[in-house]
Design an enzyme around this catalytic site. Structure first.
Site, PDB file in Angstrom:
ATOM      1  N   HIS A   1       0.926  -1.174  -0.083  1.00  0.00           N
ATOM      2  CA  HIS A   1       0.229   0.207  -0.114  1.00  0.00           C
ATOM      3  C   HIS A   1       0.938   1.201  -0.263  1.00  0.00           C
ATOM      4  O   HIS A   1       0.751   2.135  -0.911  1.00  0.00           O
ATOM      5  CB  HIS A   1      -1.116  -0.009   1.277  1.00  0.00           C
ATOM      6  CG  HIS A   1      -1.999   1.163   1.338  1.00  0.00           C
ATOM      7  ND1 HIS A   1      -3.008   1.250   0.741  1.00  0.00           N
ATOM      8  CD2 HIS A   1      -1.637   2.513   1.943  1.00  0.00           C
ATOM      9  CE1 HIS A   1      -3.620   2.493   1.137  1.00  0.00           C
ATOM     10  NE2 HIS A   1      -2.592   3.022   1.569  1.00  0.00           N
ATOM     11  N   GLU A   2       1.760   1.268   1.065  1.00  0.00           N
ATOM     12  CA  GLU A   2       2.517   2.351   0.860  1.00  0.00           C
ATOM     13  C   GLU A   2       3.552   2.537  -0.292  1.00  0.00           C
ATOM     14  O   GLU A   2       3.790   3.648  -0.624  1.00  0.00           O
ATOM     15  CB  GLU A   2       3.560   2.497   2.151  1.00  0.00           C
ATOM     16  CG  GLU A   2       2.576   2.554   3.768  1.00  0.00           C
ATOM     17  CD  GLU A   2       1.386   3.693   3.708  1.00  0.00           C
ATOM     18  OE1 GLU A   2       1.782   4.802   3.015  1.00  0.00           O
ATOM     19  OE2 GLU A   2       0.457   3.430   4.505  1.00  0.00           O
TER      20      GLU A   2
ATOM     21  N   HIS B   1       1.865   4.549  -3.020  1.00  0.00           N
ATOM     22  CA  HIS B   1       2.031   5.791  -2.653  1.00  0.00           C
ATOM     23  C   HIS B   1       3.376   6.368  -3.186  1.00  0.00           C
ATOM     24  O   HIS B   1       3.593   7.410  -3.657  1.00  0.00           O
ATOM     25  CB  HIS B   1       1.736   6.136  -1.231  1.00  0.00           C
ATOM     26  CG  HIS B   1       0.312   6.133  -0.585  1.00  0.00           C
ATOM     27  ND1 HIS B   1      -0.602   6.827  -1.180  1.00  0.00           N
ATOM     28  CD2 HIS B   1      -0.099   5.246   0.300  1.00  0.00           C
ATOM     29  CE1 HIS B   1      -1.689   6.815  -0.559  1.00  0.00           C
ATOM     30  NE2 HIS B   1      -1.583   5.714   0.321  1.00  0.00           N
TER      31      HIS B   1
ATOM     32  N   GLU C   1      -4.434   7.699  -2.973  1.00  0.00           N
ATOM     33  CA  GLU C   1      -4.849   6.618  -2.431  1.00  0.00           C
ATOM     34  C   GLU C   1      -5.268   5.454  -3.350  1.00  0.00           C
ATOM     35  O   GLU C   1      -4.899   4.486  -3.247  1.00  0.00           O
ATOM     36  CB  GLU C   1      -6.164   6.875  -1.477  1.00  0.00           C
ATOM     37  CG  GLU C   1      -6.625   5.570  -0.518  1.00  0.00           C
ATOM     38  CD  GLU C   1      -5.465   5.327   0.445  1.00  0.00           C
ATOM     39  OE1 GLU C   1      -4.483   6.065   0.659  1.00  0.00           O
ATOM     40  OE2 GLU C   1      -5.639   4.305   1.277  1.00  0.00           O
TER      41      GLU C   1
HETATM   42 ZN    ZN Z   1      -2.934   5.254   1.815  1.00  0.00          ZN
END
Ligand code: ZN
Length: 506
Positions: free
Chosen positions: A269-270, A273, A300
């Site tokens: 997830h990170e 980003h 996101e």
């Molecule tokens: Zn996030």
């Protein structure tokens, strides 16, 4: 005309220096979350307050205003689409910043920093009472902030906070997407609970030492295309990504040795980003808006796309499992890709948003959106937050919250003074699915390449259609241009229903 060329150069020079100050601020904040000893908290609050004050001074100076005006009068600049878009965003930033008095900005930074320390303590001791006075103080300041933005639109006060994170979005617009989506999700979750056969989660119970998990996380990040020569991965309580500067993007994650997929998906997830941050043209356009992300919702979408559409696919486990087995010293031997694929796609209500599955996750977001909107409207006091929270968790997720750490203290956001932020998580999920469908229309199905651990085509598509635009296009425009349609919940529901029903044998 040489005079106006120099006005743009001067503007750029001003913006670059402010951006550099912002990078220092980012680094100091990153340190506070990852390395700083607890006793450094008071001094750190002063440091952050000073930086915030200096940045605010630069962002609101008369000199900057005059430079923007000079550039806006230059026909050559304004007739160039890209320069005009940059100027539009610089003007927006300036207008927003000049509406906030310096003392409010400094106060928000100081109270925010102290309140984070209190939140940490409250969360550890599972005691909302320790955080409540800080939340009350923050709410007063945040409402004052929204009132300063008052004429940014005709909507409610909360919209002015929302607009900071998701330019152009309104609470009414979000409600219009959330309300029907809540019903469709509730329908799917009910279907699963009543008629579904849950997958076996045994592969996730295998104990994996944190060091092995860290190694696997780095391996996956590198394969996805996160540049580790221009980034790093550290450990913290609440995972985040800090795009510090060109060539310096920092990710954090947390390890649970009893559930290795928490860190894996947190890292992916990170990492998503981080890939967006690394894809922004920061070195070339340092200080200009085009070097920045367009909105938190679009940010996101990038994290959720890598985490869920890639990471929770069958193809991902076909590729990743042999590597996990090797790095985990055989701890996952005996399981096949199908076992992992099914296990990581459970649809089961839970307490913690960041650990929630794809289907129930959006309900976590909706309840936060409703609670913070009510707080800003003045319909809900800080003292009543735990009760309201627990009621909604019961209603949407069917669970009884037994302590505040698994309830309203689980997220760091409000302690930073971030109100209007949460809905961007759900918008991100919606954008992610819509972008994914469009990318597959352009490039063909991704499953065969993901099975080989090849992610460059997908990353390249995202770079071209999303990252490269920076803030020159709004999230809604990026979505329309890249996918040919305005944002809709249909692609995400197609994705969820198409995956969850077969796994649950429905
Ligand atoms: Zn996030």
């Amino acid at each position: 005309m040489t005079t106006t060329i120099s006005a743009f150069d001067e503007l750029r020079d001003h913006l670059t220096k402010t951006a550099t100050l912002g990078e220092v601020n980012g680094l100091v904040s990153w340190d506070q979350e990852t390395k700083m000893p607890q006793a450094g908290g008071d001094a750190r609050a002063e440091q952050l307050a000073l930086l915030a004050g200096l940045m605010h001074e630069r962002r609101t100076s008369d000199e900057l205003g005059a430079l923007i005006s000079a550039c806006e009068e230059d026909g050559e600049l304004t007739s160039d689409d890209e320069a005009a878009a940059d100027l539009r965003e610089v003007r927006r930033d300036y207008d927003l910043a000049t509406k906030l008095p310096a003392d409010l900005v400094t106060e928000l930074a100081r109270v925010g920093s102290q309140s984070q320390q209190a939140w940490k303590e409250a969360r550890t001791r599972k005691d909302f009472g320790l955080f409540r006075p800080h939340l009350e103080e923050l709410l007063v300041l945040v409402r004052r902030k929204a009132e300063c933005y008052g004429d940014a639109g005709d909507g409610e006060l909360y919209d002015h906070l929302l607009d900071e994170y998701e330019p152009g979005a309104t609470s009414a617009g979000i409600e219009a997407i959330f309300d029907p989506l809540r019903q469709r999700l509730a329908g799917l979750i009910a279907e699963v609970a009543e008629r579904g056969t849950p997958p076996d989660e045994a592969p996730l119970d295998v104990v994996i030492p944190a060091a092995r998990q860290h190694e696997f996380g780095l391996f996956v990040l590198e394969a996805l295309g996160f540049d580790l020569d221009a980034g790093r991965l550290d450990t913290t309580t609440h995972p985040f990504c800090q795009g510090v500067a060109a060539g310096d993007t920092r990710l954090t994650t947390r390890y649970d040795e009893d559930r290795f997929t928490d860190a894996l998906y947190g890292t992916m997830h990170e990492g998503g980003h981080g890939i967006y941050e690394q894809g922004l043209p920061k070195a070339r356009f340092h200080g200009l808006p085009v070097s920045e992300a367009t909105s938190l919702g679009m940010h996101e979408s990038q994290s959720r796309l890598w985490e869920n559409l890639v990471g929770r696919s069958r193809a991902f486990w076909v590729w990743a499992l042999p590597h996990a087995q090797r790095i985990f010293n055989g701890a996952l031997d005996g399981y096949g890709p199908e076992d992992l694929y099914r296990a990581v796609n459970t649809a089961k209500p839970s307490f913690i948003r960041v650990e929630a599955d794809e289907s129930t996750y959006n309900l976590h977001v909706m309840l936060r959106f409703e609670i913070e909107r009510a707080m800003i409207r003045g319909d809900l006091s800080a003292a009543d937050v735990p009760g309201a929270w627990n009621d909604k968790v019961r209603e949407y997720l069917g669970l009884e919250v037994t302590d505040d750490a698994q309830g309203c203290l689980q997220d760091v956001h409000w302690s930073f003074g971030l109100f209007g932020y949460f809905s961007t998580y759900c918008l991100g999920n919606l954008y992610a699915s819509q972008l994914w469908e469009a990318a597959e229309r352009d490039l063909g199905e991704f499953a065969p390449t993901v099975e080989r651990g090849e992610f460059a085509d997908l990353r390249g598509w995202l770079n071209e259609h999303v990252h490269a635009h920076g803030r020159r296009l709004r999230a809604a425009e990026i979505c329309e241009r890249a996918t040919g349609a305005p944002l809709s919940a249909d692609p995400m529901m197609r994705h969820l229903e198409g995956k969850i029903r077969p796994i649950y044998g429905i």
